[in-house]
Design a protein around this motif. Structure first.
Motif, PDB file in Angstrom:
ATOM      1  N   LEU A   3       0.826  -1.205   0.000  1.00 39.99           N
ATOM      2  CA  LEU A   3       0.000   0.000   0.000  1.00 39.99           C
ATOM      3  C   LEU A   3       0.862   1.257   0.000  1.00 39.99           C
ATOM      4  CD1 LEU A   3      -3.000   0.752   0.106  1.00 39.99           C
ATOM      5  CD2 LEU A   3      -2.773   0.977   2.564  1.00 39.99           C
ATOM      6  N   SER A   4       1.960   1.210   0.747  1.00 45.82           N
ATOM      7  CA  SER A   4       2.815   2.396   0.843  1.00 45.82           C
ATOM      8  C   SER A   4       3.424   2.778  -0.504  1.00 45.82           C
ATOM      9  CB  SER A   4       3.921   2.156   1.871  1.00 45.82           C
ATOM     10  OG  SER A   4       4.752   1.098   1.458  1.00 45.82           O
ATOM     11  N   ASN A   5       3.604   1.801  -1.376  1.00 48.06           N
ATOM     12  CA  ASN A   5       4.112   2.124  -2.709  1.00 48.06           C
ATOM     13  C   ASN A   5       3.098   2.921  -3.514  1.00 48.06           C
ATOM     14  OD1 ASN A   5       5.619  -0.866  -2.323  1.00 48.06           O
ATOM     15  ND2 ASN A   5       6.829   0.801  -3.182  1.00 48.06           N
ATOM     16  N   TYR A   6       1.849   2.529  -3.343  1.00 48.50           N
ATOM     17  CA  TYR A   6       0.800   3.256  -4.058  1.00 48.50           C
ATOM     18  C   TYR A   6       0.702   4.693  -3.554  1.00 48.50           C
ATOM     19  CZ  TYR A   6      -0.718  -1.117  -6.160  1.00 48.50           C
ATOM     20  OH  TYR A   6      -0.762  -2.285  -6.870  1.00 48.50           O
ATOM     21  N   SER A   7       0.741   4.843  -2.231  1.00 50.69           N
ATOM     22  CA  SER A   7       0.635   6.204  -1.708  1.00 50.69           C
ATOM     23  C   SER A   7       1.843   7.047  -2.131  1.00 50.69           C
ATOM     24  CB  SER A   7       0.461   6.203  -0.192  1.00 50.69           C
ATOM     25  OG  SER A   7       1.568   5.639   0.448  1.00 50.69           O
TER      26      SER A   7
ATOM     27  N   ALA B  12      -5.123  13.648  -2.220  1.00 52.90           N
ATOM     28  CA  ALA B  12      -6.031  12.962  -1.299  1.00 52.90           C
ATOM     29  C   ALA B  12      -5.628  11.504  -1.113  1.00 52.90           C
ATOM     30  CB  ALA B  12      -7.460  13.057  -1.809  1.00 52.90           C
ATOM     31  N   LEU B  13      -5.053  10.923  -2.133  1.00 53.08           N
ATOM     32  CA  LEU B  13      -4.664   9.513  -2.062  1.00 53.08           C
ATOM     33  C   LEU B  13      -3.200   9.329  -1.672  1.00 53.08           C
ATOM     34  CD1 LEU B  13      -6.473   8.256  -5.286  1.00 53.08           C
ATOM     35  CD2 LEU B  13      -7.292   8.098  -2.938  1.00 53.08           C
ATOM     36  N   SER B  14      -2.508  10.435  -1.436  1.00 50.61           N
ATOM     37  CA  SER B  14      -1.063  10.376  -1.217  1.00 50.61           C
ATOM     38  C   SER B  14      -0.685  10.015   0.215  1.00 50.61           C
ATOM     39  CB  SER B  14      -0.432  11.717  -1.575  1.00 50.61           C
ATOM     40  OG  SER B  14      -0.741  12.676  -0.584  1.00 50.61           O
ATOM     41  N   ASN B  15      -1.629  10.133   1.109  1.00 50.24           N
ATOM     42  CA  ASN B  15      -1.355   9.757   2.495  1.00 50.24           C
ATOM     43  C   ASN B  15      -1.806   8.319   2.729  1.00 50.24           C
ATOM     44  OD1 ASN B  15      -2.667   9.523   5.396  1.00 50.24           O
ATOM     45  ND2 ASN B  15      -0.956  10.953   5.542  1.00 50.24           N
ATOM     46  N   GLU B  16      -0.912   7.525   3.290  1.00 51.14           N
ATOM     47  CA  GLU B  16      -1.193   6.093   3.402  1.00 51.14           C
ATOM     48  C   GLU B  16      -2.445   5.802   4.238  1.00 51.14           C
ATOM     49  OE1 GLU B  16       2.260   3.788   4.314  1.00 51.14           O
ATOM     50  OE2 GLU B  16       1.099   1.930   4.490  1.00 51.14           O
ATOM     51  N   GLN B  17      -2.599   6.533   5.323  1.00 52.85           N
ATOM     52  CA  GLN B  17      -3.765   6.317   6.181  1.00 52.85           C
ATOM     53  C   GLN B  17      -5.059   6.638   5.426  1.00 52.85           C
ATOM     54  OE1 GLN B  17      -2.814   4.894   8.903  1.00 52.85           O
ATOM     55  NE2 GLN B  17      -0.708   5.414   8.412  1.00 52.85           N
ATOM     56  N   ARG B  18      -4.978   7.744   4.690  1.00 55.86           N
ATOM     57  CA  ARG B  18      -6.176   8.191   3.963  1.00 55.86           C
ATOM     58  C   ARG B  18      -6.480   7.233   2.819  1.00 55.86           C
ATOM     59  NH1 ARG B  18      -4.960  13.685   4.065  1.00 55.86           N
ATOM     60  NH2 ARG B  18      -3.878  13.427   2.110  1.00 55.86           N
ATOM     61  N   LEU B  19      -5.438   6.743   2.188  1.00 60.32           N
ATOM     62  CA  LEU B  19      -5.621   5.767   1.109  1.00 60.32           C
ATOM     63  C   LEU B  19      -6.300   4.513   1.650  1.00 60.32           C
ATOM     64  CD1 LEU B  19      -5.135   4.973  -1.832  1.00 60.32           C
ATOM     65  CD2 LEU B  19      -2.813   4.311  -1.222  1.00 60.32           C
ATOM     66  N   LYS B  20      -5.909   4.142   2.869  1.00 57.80           N
ATOM     67  CA  LYS B  20      -6.497   2.976   3.510  1.00 57.80           C
ATOM     68  C   LYS B  20      -8.002   3.211   3.727  1.00 57.80           C
ATOM     69  CE  LYS B  20      -3.340   1.463   6.511  1.00 57.80           C
ATOM     70  NZ  LYS B  20      -2.715   1.183   7.837  1.00 57.80           N
ATOM     71  N   ILE B  21      -8.330   4.390   4.213  1.00 61.22           N
ATOM     72  CA  ILE B  21      -9.740   4.724   4.427  1.00 61.22           C
ATOM     73  C   ILE B  21     -10.499   4.694   3.109  1.00 61.22           C
ATOM     74  CG2 ILE B  21     -11.333   6.570   5.118  1.00 61.22           C
ATOM     75  CD1 ILE B  21      -9.241   7.458   7.161  1.00 61.22           C
ATOM     76  N   PHE B  22      -9.888   5.271   2.106  1.00 62.16           N
ATOM     77  CA  PHE B  22     -10.516   5.274   0.783  1.00 62.16           C
ATOM     78  C   PHE B  22     -10.811   3.851   0.322  1.00 62.16           C
ATOM     79  CE2 PHE B  22      -9.955   4.974  -3.873  1.00 62.16           C
ATOM     80  CZ  PHE B  22     -11.032   5.744  -4.282  1.00 62.16           C
ATOM     81  N   LEU B  23      -9.848   2.970   0.546  1.00 60.37           N
ATOM     82  CA  LEU B  23     -10.035   1.581   0.112  1.00 60.37           C
ATOM     83  C   LEU B  23     -11.117   0.867   0.900  1.00 60.37           C
ATOM     84  CD1 LEU B  23      -6.367   0.495  -0.531  1.00 60.37           C
ATOM     85  CD2 LEU B  23      -8.160   0.821  -2.221  1.00 60.37           C
ATOM     86  N   MET B  24     -11.230   1.240   2.183  1.00 60.75           N
ATOM     87  CA  MET B  24     -12.298   0.636   2.986  1.00 60.75           C
ATOM     88  C   MET B  24     -13.653   0.899   2.349  1.00 60.75           C
ATOM     89  SD  MET B  24     -11.349   1.521   6.861  1.00 60.75           S
ATOM     90  CE  MET B  24      -9.619   1.605   7.296  1.00 60.75           C
ATOM     91  N   ILE B  25     -13.786   2.096   1.838  1.00 62.84           N
ATOM     92  CA  ILE B  25     -15.054   2.449   1.218  1.00 62.84           C
ATOM     93  C   ILE B  25     -15.131   1.860  -0.187  1.00 62.84           C
ATOM     94  CG2 ILE B  25     -16.566   4.368   0.599  1.00 62.84           C
ATOM     95  CD1 ILE B  25     -14.808   6.071   2.502  1.00 62.84           C
ATOM     96  N   TYR B  26     -14.033   2.019  -0.904  1.00 64.84           N
ATOM     97  CA  TYR B  26     -14.012   1.577  -2.304  1.00 64.84           C
ATOM     98  C   TYR B  26     -14.193   0.073  -2.407  1.00 64.84           C
ATOM     99  CZ  TYR B  26     -12.599   1.921  -7.223  1.00 64.84           C
ATOM    100  OH  TYR B  26     -12.553   1.905  -8.595  1.00 64.84           O
ATOM    101  N   SER B  31      -8.446  -3.424   6.331  1.00 63.67           N
ATOM    102  CA  SER B  31      -7.418  -4.307   6.847  1.00 63.67           C
ATOM    103  C   SER B  31      -6.588  -3.541   7.860  1.00 63.67           C
ATOM    104  CB  SER B  31      -6.538  -4.756   5.681  1.00 63.67           C
ATOM    105  OG  SER B  31      -5.211  -4.902   6.095  1.00 63.67           O
ATOM    106  N   PRO B  32      -6.519  -4.035   9.095  1.00 60.46           N
ATOM    107  CA  PRO B  32      -5.794  -3.317  10.154  1.00 60.46           C
ATOM    108  C   PRO B  32      -4.357  -3.023   9.750  1.00 60.46           C
ATOM    109  CG  PRO B  32      -6.919  -5.236  11.035  1.00 60.46           C
ATOM    110  CD  PRO B  32      -7.035  -5.328   9.552  1.00 60.46           C
ATOM    111  N   GLU B  33      -3.761  -3.956   9.061  1.00 62.00           N
ATOM    112  CA  GLU B  33      -2.365  -3.751   8.670  1.00 62.00           C
ATOM    113  C   GLU B  33      -2.233  -3.040   7.346  1.00 62.00           C
ATOM    114  OE1 GLU B  33      -1.864  -5.983  11.865  1.00 62.00           O
ATOM    115  OE2 GLU B  33      -1.864  -7.447  10.251  1.00 62.00           O
ATOM    116  N   GLY B  34      -3.344  -2.891   6.644  1.00 59.10           N
ATOM    117  CA  GLY B  34      -3.263  -2.246   5.345  1.00 59.10           C
ATOM    118  C   GLY B  34      -2.279  -2.941   4.431  1.00 59.10           C
ATOM    119  N   ALA B  35      -2.300  -4.239   4.516  1.00 58.96           N
ATOM    120  CA  ALA B  35      -1.293  -5.048   3.833  1.00 58.96           C
ATOM    121  C   ALA B  35      -1.402  -4.963   2.312  1.00 58.96           C
ATOM    122  CB  ALA B  35      -1.421  -6.481   4.298  1.00 58.96           C
ATOM    123  N   VAL B  36      -1.262  -6.075   1.683  1.00 60.84           N
ATOM    124  CA  VAL B  36      -1.274  -6.106   0.226  1.00 60.84           C
ATOM    125  C   VAL B  36      -2.686  -5.862  -0.303  1.00 60.84           C
ATOM    126  CG1 VAL B  36      -0.652  -7.458  -1.782  1.00 60.84           C
ATOM    127  CG2 VAL B  36       0.587  -7.763   0.342  1.00 60.84           C
TER     128      VAL B  36
END
Lengths: 112, 112
Positions: A3-7, B12-26, B31-36
């Motif tokens: 995920l960090s690569n994407y960000s 908006a997608l450049s922050n890893e945490q925010r990207l994770k949130i976006f994916l939760m919705i998308y 995923s707690p670890e925001g893994a692959v």
DNA sequence: TATATTATTCTAAAATCATGGAACTATCGA
DNA sequence: TCGATAGTTCCATGATTTTAGAATAATATA
């Protein structure tokens, strides 16, 4: 890919100036105003465009087009390289930049 | 669409945490670890996933999944909304988030 | 209605980013 | 070889971002 690569890739494209530089390479041209962008990229000043494959005297041209110092342009290039979006190599005074198409595509897959 | 709009979306997608949130919705899960991440999004903790259409008690769930305060989550949501990526509406204690698919697609067109 | 829960906004602090000048390295061309 | 040109790196600075705690507003429920 993590995920960090994407960000990281999104971050590289998150700055308007850097995005403009990316497009110069990607679409092989540039627009001083960075106006409307689409699949048909409208040019304001064809003189700062390059032919497919490399940007000759890239920095000087880009400095002319955008209002940024050499050093800043250099930083932006590095950022795009770090994100894996482009690959650059210097060949004398010719600066060759190539898009890493797989990376661009991985973003599209990611959003699919 | 203006170049600045695209950079705003990428930001908006450049922050890893925010990207994770976006994916939760998308992808409608988290995923707690925001893994692959891929088209098949693997879950670590199904309890914090929502059903299609809305995230009930979204913030609490997301706070549980990620290590961020409510206030921070709120800021990130706002950022995603400002970029036009999502639309949120509160309906009592249900927080409905929807993806603006056209915006996601405009990014893909942009990169094409 | 009172209390607990949920989300937002205000404020502030630490971290990161964008930028340019100066010094530096590499290359071209006269 | 020497001066001009091209790009990099170091360093500093102002701006922005990320984050959370506290105060606040809205809602649910006992």
């Amino acid at each position: 890919m993590e995920l960090s690569n994407y960000s990281k890739i999104f971050k590289a494209l998150s700055n308007e100036q850097r995005l403009k530089i990316f497009l110069m390479i990607y679409k092989n041209c540039c627009s001083p105003e960075g106006a409307v962008v689409g699949s048909e990229f409208k040019l304001k000043d064809e003189s700062c465009c390059s032919v497919k494959g490399g940007l000759e005297k890239a920095f000087t041209r880009i400095c002319d087009c955008m209002n940024l110092s050499r050093s800043t342009i250099s930083h932006h290039f590095k950022e795009l390289q770090n994100a894996g979006l482009i690959t650059c190599e210097r060949e004398g005074q010719t600066y060759r930049c190539k898009i890493n198409q797989e990376v661009v595509e991985s973003i599209m897959d990611f959003l699919k």
